[in-house]
Design a protein around this motif. Structure first.
Motif, short mmCIF file in Angstrom:
data_model
loop_
_atom_site.label_atom_id
_atom_site.label_comp_id
_atom_site.label_asym_id
_atom_site.label_seq_id
_atom_site.Cartn_x
_atom_site.Cartn_y
_atom_site.Cartn_z
N GLN A 168 -5.98 -14.75 22.10
CA GLN A 168 -6.89 -15.87 21.84
C GLN A 168 -6.27 -17.22 22.22
N HIS A 169 -5.01 -17.41 21.86
CA HIS A 169 -4.35 -18.70 22.10
C HIS A 169 -3.49 -18.70 23.37
N LEU B 50 -0.71 -17.22 24.14
CA LEU B 50 0.68 -17.51 23.81
C LEU B 50 1.61 -16.78 24.77
N SER C 196 -0.36 -22.08 15.24
CA SER C 196 -1.56 -21.31 15.57
C SER C 196 -1.39 -19.85 15.16
N ASP D 254 2.21 -23.75 18.91
CA ASP D 254 2.00 -22.32 19.11
C ASP D 254 2.35 -21.53 17.85
N ILE E 156 -4.34 -12.78 18.17
CA ILE E 156 -3.94 -14.19 18.20
C ILE E 156 -3.23 -14.51 19.51
#
Length: 205
Positions: free
Chosen positions: A101-102, A104, A149, A146, A98
């Motif tokens: 992917q995002h 962050l 997500s 964020d 994650i």
């Protein structure tokens, strides 16, 4: 009519024979009654066994239907990691996925020891025992999305969890700069990772 002693002598054997016949008839009647009673008990025993067999057969049919009805949901829970041993490595790996992917900002985490969990909203768990492991998360964020997500991504591919507490703060001295992507917020959360096990089944294995 008076019977003489000679007459009694003549009738002695017929009378004895009649008495013996009556005794034999009585014994035969008694044996027949015992045999009939024994057969009735045997028939009743067989009938009871038949009824028990029918009940077990019907019960097994209902159990099979119940198993077939809930098997897909059980397999989904098993695949998610909710049932069985906890999968910490998978939780951490999903966090990393994650994060990448995002795109962050930094994520720091720690997971405590697993413990029994008896929430008030689940008063009766039957033979199952619910466990939890508390994860503490520190997440630097551009905005609140964020955190959403991150939690949504965990919900999709990991065991069930409960967000026990989550606090969002703006770091002291943080300045919003629309030209540069920097962390403007910080989230500190505690998550209860849940797993379910049946001690009887575990012992059998």
């Amino acid at each position: 009519m008076t019977l003489t002693q000679q007459d009694w002598r003549k009738l002695r054997y017929p009378i004895l024979g009649l008495g013996g016949a009556l005794v034999i008839v009585g014994l035969l009647v008694s044996l027949a009654d015992q045999y009939r009673t024994k057969n009735e008990i045997a028939v009743q025993t067989q009938q009871n066994l038949l009824n028990q067999a029918r009940q077990k057969f019907q019960s097994s049919g209902l159990e099979k239907e119940t198993i077939m009805q809930y098997l897909p949901a059980y397999n989904d829970l098993l695949a998610s990691g909710f049932i069985g041993e906890e999968r910490r490595i998978e939780w951490i790996e999903r966090l990393r996925q994650i994060h990448a992917q995002h795109k962050l900002f930094s994520i720091d985490y720690s997971i405590g020891l697993q413990e029994d969990y008896k929430p008030s909203f689940l008063p009766n768990m039957g033979t199952f025992v619910l466990h939890r492991s508390i994860m503490k998360l520190n997440l630097d964020m551009l905005h609140e999305g964020d955190l959403l997500s991150l939690l949504d991504g965990l919900h999709e591919q990991t065991a069930p969890f409960i967000v026990r507490d989550c606090e969002i703060k703006r770091p002291i001295g943080a300045v919003v700069n629309s030209k540069v992507l920097t962390s403007n917020l910080k989230a500190v959360c505690e998550i209860d990772w849940l797993t379910l096990r049946d001690p009887q089944l575990t012992g059998a294995l």
